[in-house]
Design an enzyme around this catalytic site. Structure first.
Site: not given
Ligand code: COA
Length: 167
Positions: A17, A41
């Protein structure tokens, strides 16, 4: 003023990150790192703990702020008057989900661009879940997390640093 939002779960923040934060903050005036409070989540760390870890991790990066949100990403981005959403792509497996989210956000918020940065190769396999799993089995994850997050992870999982073996 170019404002970008880098959303994620950050449970906890990893060096992967931080790599995305470091690189993306160079092409915007203000980068808002935003922790999503997602009901689907369940996290290991509370939102307050994640905020605290992230704030410590980015404290020397002057155009980076940290916050959290519990609404749709598209609404949050509009509220912040941001013009871009930053997402990291690690591998092909990330693509389907990211593409769907990009399409949906573009539909709801056409004035906002999504910018994908490819993860640096040393972090392309990292995820917060993998690090939690390693720490749970007593492995030291300090090479993959900011120091504060590595320590917090071990504490949360009730291990002390002398008990753990370096990866
Ligand atoms: N380096 C290391 N790990 C990374 C990474 C990087 N560059 N990029 C992503 N990851 C990992 C994260 O650690 C995470 O791991 P985990 O699943 O073990 O926790 C995983 O990839 C997912 O990444 P993250 O970027 O945290 O995304 P997410 O899927 O958890 O959440 C949001 C994405 C925040 C954009 C989404 O939940 C969101 O927008 N929520 C609000 C509601 C919404 O608008 N939804 C979308 C509707 S279209």
């Amino acid at each position: 003023m170019k404002i970008a939002v880098y959303p994620g779960s950050f449970d906890p923040v990893t060096n992967g990150h931080l790599d995305i934060i470091e690189r993306s903050r160079r092409f915007c005036d203000k980068l808002i790192v935003a922790i999503a409070q997602s009901p689907s989540k369940k996290g290991l760390f509370s939102i307050e703990e994640r905020l605290d870890l992230l704030k410590q991790a980015v404290q020397d990066l002057e155009n980076v702020t940290v916050t959290h949100f519990s609404i749709l990403l598209a609404d949050f981005v509009r509220k912040q008057k941001a013009s871009a959403v930053i997402r990291g792509l690690r591998a092909v497996s990330d693509f389907d989900y990211e593409y769907a989210m990009y399409q949906m956000n573009a539909e709801m918020c056409p004035e906002v661009e999504t910018i994908f940065l490819l993860a640096s190769k040393e972090y392309s396999f990292l995820s917060s879940s993998i690090l939690k799993e390693l720490a749970r089995f007593g492995r030291n994850v300090e090479n993959y997390t900011p120091t504060v997050a590595g320590k917090a992870l071990l504490q949360k999982l009730n291990k002390t640093s002398n008990e753990v073996e370096k990866v």
